[in-house]
Design an enzyme around this catalytic site. Sequence first.
Site, PDB file in Angstrom:
ATOM      1  N   ASP A  68     -16.839  -6.231  -0.140  1.00  0.00           N
ATOM      2  CA  ASP A  68     -16.169  -5.404  -1.140  1.00  0.00           C
ATOM      3  C   ASP A  68     -14.664  -5.678  -1.164  1.00  0.00           C
ATOM      4  O   ASP A  68     -14.140  -6.395  -0.307  1.00  0.00           O
ATOM      5  CB  ASP A  68     -16.460  -3.905  -0.907  1.00  0.00           C
ATOM      6  CG  ASP A  68     -16.164  -3.426   0.510  1.00  0.00           C
ATOM      7  OD1 ASP A  68     -15.663  -4.228   1.325  1.00  0.00           O
ATOM      8  OD2 ASP A  68     -16.425  -2.249   0.809  1.00  0.00           O
ATOM      9  N   GLU A 144     -20.434   4.510  -2.987  1.00  0.00           N
ATOM     10  CA  GLU A 144     -20.156   5.913  -2.693  1.00  0.00           C
ATOM     11  C   GLU A 144     -21.380   6.755  -3.027  1.00  0.00           C
ATOM     12  O   GLU A 144     -22.305   6.275  -3.704  1.00  0.00           O
ATOM     13  CB  GLU A 144     -18.963   6.383  -3.540  1.00  0.00           C
ATOM     14  CG  GLU A 144     -17.671   5.593  -3.312  1.00  0.00           C
ATOM     15  CD  GLU A 144     -16.969   5.941  -1.991  1.00  0.00           C
ATOM     16  OE1 GLU A 144     -17.595   6.549  -1.111  1.00  0.00           O
ATOM     17  OE2 GLU A 144     -15.780   5.578  -1.847  1.00  0.00           O
TER      18      GLU A 144
END
Length: 230
Positions: A68, A144
């Site tokens: 990421d 998330e």
Amino acid sequence: MIQIYFYDFPNKLYDDVALKIKSKLKAKPDSVLGLAAGSTPIPLYQRLIQMYKNKEISFKDVHTFNLDEYYPLAKSDPHSFNVLIQNEFLKHINIKEKNRFSLDGSAKDPEHECERYEKLLKKYGGIDLQILGIGTNGHIAFNEPGSTVDSKTRLVNLAKETTNHNPKLPKQGLTMGIATILKAREILLIAVGKNKEAAVQNALNQEVSANNPTSYLQLHSKTEFYLSLK
Ligand code: GLP
């Protein structure tokens, strides 16, 4: 299935994960490794660097894919995961420059950048071994709470808990998706510290749900958790 290993102290945990990666590289010298940023994997990277210096392992034919990146952020920004992983790991080993892949936080078209990454992963045969950390809110990479099981590499809004850690950094990120991560043939998750205990317990003991992205690892056939949660 998740195999769990508990440790009283992190040192032995990192030794064991490093040995695990060493045997993977012996068995498959051209392994594709997925790399996590954050502070948790750094002692692991230090051990792998030492093993390379001792000539115990080689990264000559290895490819790496970072998990990421913050968005938007220059690739050369000192806060970028790209720079962190280069500085803490890749620049100290014999991996070829052309074999290191990362998401470009400065890409003009993030959607296109994420498609590029998915294509690259496919081109190199997918990830053999994925190293993962875990966020205190249960995130893996920048997936998330709310991330779906079929999510691919994409631009995401970061949760408050995540941005609170680093208020000066961007509020968005590019991340491999849950589906992307679950495609890895083997996953090693490392969690160290009391502050990770609740997230780990929820991931292992609650039912699989988007509220708790790490719980998706219950769906994976070959995942190991290395835990030192005191
Ligand atoms: C970050 C990263 C994750 C990392 C996690 C834990 O936000 N996106 O890839 O695993 O949070 O970080 P740390 O290891 O510093 O606790």
